[in-house]
Design a protein around this motif. Structure first.
Motif, PDB file in Angstrom:
ATOM      1  N   MET A   1       0.830  -1.208   0.000  1.00 19.11           N
ATOM      2  CA  MET A   1       0.000   0.000   0.000  1.00 19.11           C
ATOM      3  C   MET A   1       0.865   1.259   0.000  1.00 19.11           C
TER       4      MET A   1
ATOM      5  N   ALA B   1      -8.667  -2.248   5.152  1.00 19.01           N
ATOM      6  CA  ALA B   1      -8.077  -1.855   3.873  1.00 19.01           C
ATOM      7  C   ALA B   1      -8.465  -2.869   2.811  1.00 19.01           C
TER       8      ALA B   1
ATOM      9  N   LEU C   1      -7.202  -4.034  -1.258  1.00 16.87           N
ATOM     10  CA  LEU C   1      -6.299  -3.907  -2.402  1.00 16.87           C
ATOM     11  C   LEU C   1      -7.048  -4.242  -3.682  1.00 16.87           C
TER      12      LEU C   1
ATOM     13  N   PHE D   1      -5.637   0.831  -3.886  1.00 16.74           N
ATOM     14  CA  PHE D   1      -5.959   0.458  -2.505  1.00 16.74           C
ATOM     15  C   PHE D   1      -6.856   1.526  -1.895  1.00 16.74           C
TER      16      PHE D   1
END
Length: 154
Positions: free
Chosen positions: A18, A47, A49, A59
């Motif tokens: 990230m 998070a 991706l 991301f």
């Protein structure tokens, strides 16, 4: 591009990936892997991706505290932009924050980033504030617009 891209949950383990994406997307003010790992590891944070095959192309990092969600960082590599990846990442953040109990989702966007401002507006965000001189640029600083998405409007 969006159809060929998959989304997967991420966390502190993927912080270096990230951070590399963030550096490529925002070279004027990059974050390091340690900062991202710290944010991604906090309670209420999550998070996602975006991968084109096995290659990371974007991301989003978000969190929820009480009833307020926040997109802390979001980025799509320049070559992968305008293909729906950003829209899918915004939707993933919106869905994830909603599952964690958010009634509103906030983000900041550079006032000079017309493409991102258009994306967020089309995703239901509206301006609620402005922070002068928030983002660094080689030629100086630029204001951040604070945007809000209300789950009540769904």
């Amino acid at each position: 591009m969006s159809d060929a891209v998959t989304l997967q949950p991420a966390g502190p383990v993927e912080a270096a990936v990230m951070a590399a994406l963030q550096q490529a997307c925002f070279p004027d003010d990059p974050w390091d892997a340690h900062s991202i790992a710290t944010l991604a590891g906090q309670a209420g944070s999550f998070a996602v991706l975006a991968l084109a095959g096995e290659d990371p192309v974007g991301f989003v990092l978000a969190r929820v505290a009480a009833e307020d969600g926040e997109i802390i960082a979001i980025g799509v590599l320049p070559d992968a932009r305008r293909g729906g990846v950003g829209r899918r990442l915004v939707a993933a953040a919106r869905d994830g924050a909603g599952r964690l109990g958010a009634t509103a989702l906030f983000l900041e966007v550079a006032e000079d980033n017309a493409a991102a401002r258009y994306l967020y507006k089309s995703c239901g965000f509206f301006p609620v504030g402005r922070r002068p001189g928030y983002y660094k640029r080689p030629e100086g600083r630029v204001a951040a617009l604070v945007l809000r998405y209300s789950y009540a409007d769904e």
